[in-house]
Design a protein around this motif. Structure first.
Motif, PDB file in Angstrom:
ATOM      1  N   UNK A 168      26.850 -23.210  -2.753  1.00  0.00           N
ATOM      2  CA  UNK A 168      27.080 -24.580  -3.240  1.00  0.00           C
ATOM      3  C   UNK A 168      28.416 -24.765  -3.957  1.00  0.00           C
ATOM      4  N   UNK A 169      28.840 -23.732  -4.663  1.00  0.00           N
ATOM      5  CA  UNK A 169      30.056 -23.874  -5.472  1.00  0.00           C
ATOM      6  C   UNK A 169      31.239 -23.205  -4.777  1.00  0.00           C
ATOM      7  N   UNK A 170      32.317 -22.986  -5.564  1.00  0.00           N
ATOM      8  CA  UNK A 170      33.512 -22.354  -4.997  1.00  0.00           C
ATOM      9  C   UNK A 170      33.345 -20.831  -4.983  1.00  0.00           C
ATOM     10  N   UNK A 171      34.193 -20.153  -4.244  1.00  0.00           N
ATOM     11  CA  UNK A 171      34.109 -18.687  -4.194  1.00  0.00           C
ATOM     12  C   UNK A 171      34.321 -18.114  -5.595  1.00  0.00           C
ATOM     13  N   UNK A 172      35.230 -18.718  -6.346  1.00  0.00           N
ATOM     14  CA  UNK A 172      35.527 -18.219  -7.689  1.00  0.00           C
ATOM     15  C   UNK A 172      34.309 -18.333  -8.621  1.00  0.00           C
ATOM     16  N   UNK A 173      33.361 -19.198  -8.278  1.00  0.00           N
ATOM     17  CA  UNK A 173      32.157 -19.364  -9.111  1.00  0.00           C
ATOM     18  C   UNK A 173      31.043 -18.393  -8.722  1.00  0.00           C
ATOM     19  N   UNK A 174      31.225 -17.661  -7.636  1.00  0.00           N
ATOM     20  CA  UNK A 174      30.139 -16.782  -7.169  1.00  0.00           C
ATOM     21  C   UNK A 174      29.810 -15.727  -8.223  1.00  0.00           C
ATOM     22  N   UNK A 175      28.534 -15.517  -8.517  1.00  0.00           N
ATOM     23  CA  UNK A 175      28.185 -14.506  -9.525  1.00  0.00           C
ATOM     24  C   UNK A 175      28.296 -13.062  -9.026  1.00  0.00           C
ATOM     25  N   UNK A 176      28.512 -12.861  -7.740  1.00  0.00           N
ATOM     26  CA  UNK A 176      28.619 -11.485  -7.209  1.00  0.00           C
ATOM     27  C   UNK A 176      29.852 -10.798  -7.787  1.00  0.00           C
ATOM     28  N   UNK A 177      29.832  -9.452  -7.793  1.00  0.00           N
ATOM     29  CA  UNK A 177      31.008  -8.695  -8.243  1.00  0.00           C
ATOM     30  C   UNK A 177      32.192  -9.089  -7.372  1.00  0.00           C
ATOM     31  N   UNK A 178      33.324  -9.224  -8.033  1.00  0.00           N
ATOM     32  CA  UNK A 178      34.553  -9.602  -7.320  1.00  0.00           C
ATOM     33  C   UNK A 178      34.831  -8.657  -6.150  1.00  0.00           C
ATOM     34  N   UNK A 179      34.578  -7.376  -6.430  1.00  0.00           N
ATOM     35  CA  UNK A 179      34.852  -6.356  -5.421  1.00  0.00           C
ATOM     36  C   UNK A 179      33.967  -6.538  -4.182  1.00  0.00           C
ATOM     37  N   UNK A 180      32.708  -6.907  -4.416  1.00  0.00           N
ATOM     38  CA  UNK A 180      31.780  -7.121  -3.294  1.00  0.00           C
ATOM     39  C   UNK A 180      32.244  -8.306  -2.446  1.00  0.00           C
ATOM     40  N   UNK A 181      32.715  -9.354  -3.131  1.00  0.00           N
ATOM     41  CA  UNK A 181      33.175 -10.548  -2.409  1.00  0.00           C
ATOM     42  C   UNK A 181      34.403 -10.188  -1.574  1.00  0.00           C
TER      43      UNK A 181
END
Ligand code: SF4
Ligand code: SF4
Length: 554
Positions: free
Chosen positions: A409-422
């Motif tokens: 629903x939100x932006x990629x920067x808002x994703x709660x996943x670890x940055x590295x996983x994204x």
């Protein structure tokens, strides 16, 4: 312009790392506590005090300052009748030269300390790794580990940021010196799951590392992993100089073999308690071990890990589902009870069509260890969500041969996943569709059709994070074989008897605890994801250790 006079310090920029004190050859700098600067995550709260009876204005302290906060003004004249008063804390004790523009700083220094680059961790290439479940990360060589560990400036800022307050500078020093056994022993002082953390920790420590200000943080997590990987058995390393255990201090029942439960079991056993750990699963490690896919946390490491707990003396009762009656009996039979049952349920998601065959919960899918290919997910998969479970599901399905779309629903920067996983999921060419609002799922012949609307982000006038709002009336649809819902997990506290649950404070399915993990119900403690907190592995480990210490002080 670059004359080297008295010091200035931008106190908001300074993190109190003490590198200036460390470099000073004349012992002219001492780190002291100042009133306006309390220790917080990433800031020791200490600030440099300069003694002009010793300073020779070499400016090394300016060149090495981690943040560039320290500089020299071009003032050099100061008259006093008492040499002992010729000291001050730049930035705190107001001086006439605080705002002079001229002087020496990292901006005009030719020797500015740039640090050394981080040694990148060797990893499998994205186009190769998507064809198998082999671990993505390949591990440092001893030479690489020594260079990376030696970059640490021993400031200790990371220690306060680590929920378990591990001895990070000390173990990095040990790794730099090639003393891997010494490093492993330091790990176990406050973390009995170092190898798991070395692979999948959220690394709060690295987020505050002083080296990260003008370069890259020390690879603390990878170095922990490296040291553990040097030994086939960690319990053998510990056994080499373990003191005989004090025995007979009491019996403690622990519900759950996730990181919190295992941590409590280890420290209680080491302190002479008989720790009995109950789990409905047949193997230890909890959700962390079972739901994280092979390419991030290989199951092969699980036995090495469990060996440590068994040798420490913990008693495991696998395949044992605990109910209300058992809990009541345990509270009579044991001296204390530690509840660390974790989050066992996948959260519900309400859009039309979630009941259709082919719509599955991502969390249960991962818990069933789909790596063997026994679960057919079809040619095209859609994952709804933006957390680690969403990324793990997407990347697992990719390795099973499916084309994968992530809808969030939100932006990629808002994703709660670890940055590295994204980042890794993106490198693997997963189709990210951020700012997409799920509308419904319909049956489309043998397949499903997922309908979504595009969203725009609207600022929250109350300062909260921007909200996704449907942009227009247009509906977009994509044909899919399997839809995975990955919108969070929740606890299942049905095993708690009413007479105990009623006396606890339970909010949003989480058991409230005090600083000792105490629930307020006599002899009952709780920790890990079932209690409020960061919800990561190292926080759960710290919870288990805190509970063990509190139980031992009863
Ligand atoms: S080196 Fe810089 S950031 Fe570190 S304590 Fe000294 S002035 Fe502060
Ligand atoms: S790892 Fe970073 S923050 Fe921690 S002691 Fe070393 S330099 Fe300081």
């Amino acid at each position: 312009d670059r004359y080297r006079g008295f010091h200035r310090n931008d106190l908001d920029k300074c993190i109190g790392c003490g590198r200036c004190e460390e470099i000073c050859q004349n012992l002219a700098i001492g780190m002291v506590q100042v009133e306006d600067s309390q220790p917080v995550k990433g800031d020791s709260g200490l600030r440099p005090l300069v003694d002009y009876g010793r300073c020779c204005w070499c400016a090394l302290c300016i060149d090495v300052c981690s943040t560039g906060s320290l500089s020299l003004s071009n003032s050099y004249s100061w008259t006093t009748y008492n040499a002992d008063t010729c000291t001050y804390i730049p930035g705190t004790d107001e001086k006439s030269w605080d705002h002079t523009p001229k002087g020496y700083s990292q901006d005009n220094s030719i020797l500015k300390w740039a640090g050394s680059p981080r040694i990148e961790m060797p990893a499998a290439r994205p186009d190769k790794r998507v064809n198998s479940f082999e671990e993505v990360i390949r591990g440092y060589s001893p030479e690489q580990a020594a260079i990376e560990a030696a970059r640490c400036i021993q400031c200790g800022l990371c220690v306060t940021a680590c929920p378990a307050h591990m001895h990070i500078p000390e173990y990095l020093r040990a790794i730099a010196d090639g003393d891997y056994a010494g490093a492993v022993k330091l790990f176990f002082d406050n973390n009995p799951l170092p190898e798991m953390c070395g692979k999948v920790c959220t690394r709060e420590c690295e987020s505050v590392c002083a080296m990260g200000y003008q370069g890259e943080a020390i690879a603390i997590r990878w170095l922990k992993r490296f040291a553990c990987e040097q030994f086939e058995s960690l319990s053998d390393v510990l056994a080499a100089d373990e003191k005989p255990l004090e025995q007979g201090r009491g019996r403690v029942a622990i519900i759950g073999t996730g990181p919190a439960g295992l941590s409590a079991a280890y420290y209680l056993s080491r302190m002479g308690y008989e720790a009995h750990v109950f789990d409905k699963d047949e193997e230890g490690g909890g959700v962390a071990q079972h739901a994280i896919p092979e390419y991030r946390l290989p199951a092969a490491g699980s036995e090495k890990q469990m060996d440590v707990f068994r040798k420490a003396g913990a008693h495991f009762h696998f395949g044992t589902e605990v109910n209300g009656e058992d809990i009541l009996k345990m509270s009579d039979d044991y001296d204390a009870l530690f509840i660390a049952a974790g989050l066992q349920k996948s959260s519900e998601f309400k859009i039309p069509g979630v009941e259709l065959a082919g719509v599955k919960h991502a969390f249960y899918f991962l818990m069933n260890k789909p790596e063997d290919g026994s679960i057919d997910v079809g040619a095209r998969v859609l994952v709804i969500g933006g957390g680690n479970v969403a990324m793990d599901t997407a990347r697992t399905c990719l390795r099973l041969g499916s084309e994968v779309v992530i809808s969030y629903r939100r932006r990629i920067v808002d994703m709660p996943a670890d940055e590295e996983e994204i980042e890794e999921a993106m490198e693997e060419s997963i189709d990210f569709r951020p700012q997409t609002i799920p509308i419904r799922i319909e049956k489309a012949g043998q397949r499903l059709k997922y309908f979504y609307a595009e969203a725009e982000m609207i600022d929250d006038p109350n300062g909260g994070r921007p909200k996704p709002v449907r942009k227009d009336d247009i509906e977009h649809g994509i044909e899919i074989d399997t839809v995975f819902l990955a919108i969070g997990q929740s606890s299942d506290l049905g095993f708690l008897p009413d007479e105990i649950a009623e006396n606890m404070t339970i909010q949003w399915g989480e058991i409230e605890v005090d600083k000792d993990q105490y629930t307020g119900v006599k002899n009952i403690y709780a920790g890990g994801d079932i209690t409020p907190g960061a919800g990561d592995i190292i926080t759960a480990i710290a919870d288990g250790m805190r509970a063990a210490k509190a139980i031992s002080k009863k």
